[in-house]
Design a protein around this motif. Sequence first.
Motif: not given
Length: 89
Positions: A1-26
């Motif tokens: 990737m050159s300096e002029t290219e910008i990496k665009v990450a996909r994004s989604l919105s949602g509700r956390v339904i589980s936080d029982k794992m360490d450093k991970t949410v569902t």
Amino acid sequence: MSETEIKVARSLSGRVISDKMDKTVTVLVERKVKHPVIGKVMRMSKKYHAHDENNEFHEGDLVIIEECRPIAKTKAWRVATLVNKARAV
């Protein structure tokens, strides 16, 4: 990737339904899709495991997750921002 290219990450919105794992949410992401034959608008949902480095997000929080490199077998998303905190009961 050159300096002029910008990496665009996909994004989604949602509700956390589980936080029982360490450093991970569902996160449950819902979207509305029109049925191809019937024409009825249906709610489709999918669960994603997202990385939460400091264990700061809890059940009921509305969050935005963005795509990242694979962190584990089922985890290739990270929590980007908190949209709305869950109400304490």
